[in-house]
Design an enzyme around this catalytic site. Structure first.
Site, PDB file in Angstrom:
ATOM      1  N   CYS A   2       0.869  -1.173   0.000  1.00  0.00           N
ATOM      2  CA  CYS A   2       0.000   0.000   0.000  1.00  0.00           C
ATOM      3  C   CYS A   2       0.905   1.221   0.000  1.00  0.00           C
ATOM      4  O   CYS A   2       1.678   1.424   0.936  1.00  0.00           O
ATOM      5  CB  CYS A   2      -0.914   0.011   1.220  1.00  0.00           C
ATOM      6  SG  CYS A   2      -2.006   1.459   1.273  1.00  0.00           S
ATOM      7  N   GLU A 104      -4.000   1.381  -5.932  1.00  0.00           N
ATOM      8  CA  GLU A 104      -3.047   0.359  -6.344  1.00  0.00           C
ATOM      9  C   GLU A 104      -2.922   0.420  -7.865  1.00  0.00           C
ATOM     10  O   GLU A 104      -3.857   0.837  -8.550  1.00  0.00           O
ATOM     11  CB  GLU A 104      -3.493  -1.028  -5.879  1.00  0.00           C
ATOM     12  CG  GLU A 104      -2.424  -2.097  -6.005  1.00  0.00           C
ATOM     13  CD  GLU A 104      -1.125  -1.712  -5.333  1.00  0.00           C
ATOM     14  OE1 GLU A 104      -0.216  -1.228  -6.058  1.00  0.00           O
ATOM     15  OE2 GLU A 104      -1.015  -1.851  -4.108  1.00  0.00           O
TER      16      GLU A 104
END
Length: 221
Positions: A2, A104
């Site tokens: 992340c 992402e």
């Protein structure tokens, strides 16, 4: 992993959802939270839950140089209980890192398409995090890292790793001030199930951390 996320909620909503009694000092929403920035976390100090800002990128208390933080924005949950950088933090320095979506980059051929991922209900949530205090001479830093795991069925099409999003009923248990053995904390994390997620494509505008506006989250047509 992340590496970027958002927090766009009003302060009052955050206080209510996480049961915080005191106002958040200098709260600011953000469309593009990046490593090295100050991020909102919740801890339990043994008496009450408190919300405040720490820097994203863990600098362990024993580190010689704070620059290590840029390499420690994430921690693998499967091995965190064994690693010197995280083992003791799993015992007593667990935190909630507050967000309402994360980004992402899905690789297709030579291209990487940024995606915004949210809970299906679009509500606030908390990443499972660890924090630490670092001090050298007159300088003091409070920093954190986001715990990650192998992607679930939904996320596998986007990336092979994902941040651990705590179910609502597990948030307080994660930051409860009781000490946990590192392996016990690991088992707690591995037993969690992720709530349903949804995702959509956004523009490459979000790629630059300096960009922080509505354009970061606008869906691609």
């Amino acid at each position: 992993m992340c590496g970027r996320y958002t927090l766009l909620a009003e302060e009052a909503e955050i206080l209510q959802k996480f049961g915080i009694d005191r106002p958040i000092d200098a709260y600011e929403p953000s469309y593009n939270i990046a490593p090295g920035q100050n991020v909102l976390v919740v801890i339990h100090d043994g008496r009450e839950k408190r919300a405040g800002y720490v820097r994203w990128g863990l600098v362990p208390s024993w580190a010689k140089d704070e620059k290590i933080g840029y390499k420690m924005i994430n921690a693998r949950s499967e091995t965190a209980h064994e690693k010197p950088s995280f083992k003791n933090l799993m015992v007593r320095k667990r935190c909630l890192i507050i967000a309402d979506s994360f980004y992402e980059w899905q690789k297709t051929g030579q291209e990487k398409q940024p995606k915004r991922i949210q809970l299906a209900n679009h509500r606030l949530f908390a990443f499972a995090g660890l924090w630490d205090r670092w001090q050298r001479d007159e300088k003091e830093l409070f920093t954190c890292t986001i715990l990650t795991k192998d992607s679930n069925h939904f996320m596998k099409e986007i990336h092979h790793r994902m941040p651990i999003i705590l179910p609502k009923d597990k948030e307080d248990a994660w930051i409860h001030p009781q000490n946990r053995q590192p392996f016990e904390a690991n088992q707690f994390l591995q037993a969690l199930e992720t709530d349903e997620l949804t995702a959509y494509s956004v523009s490459n505008y979000v790629n630059a951390a300096k960009n922080n506006s509505q354009a970061c989250i606008e869906p691609l047509l």
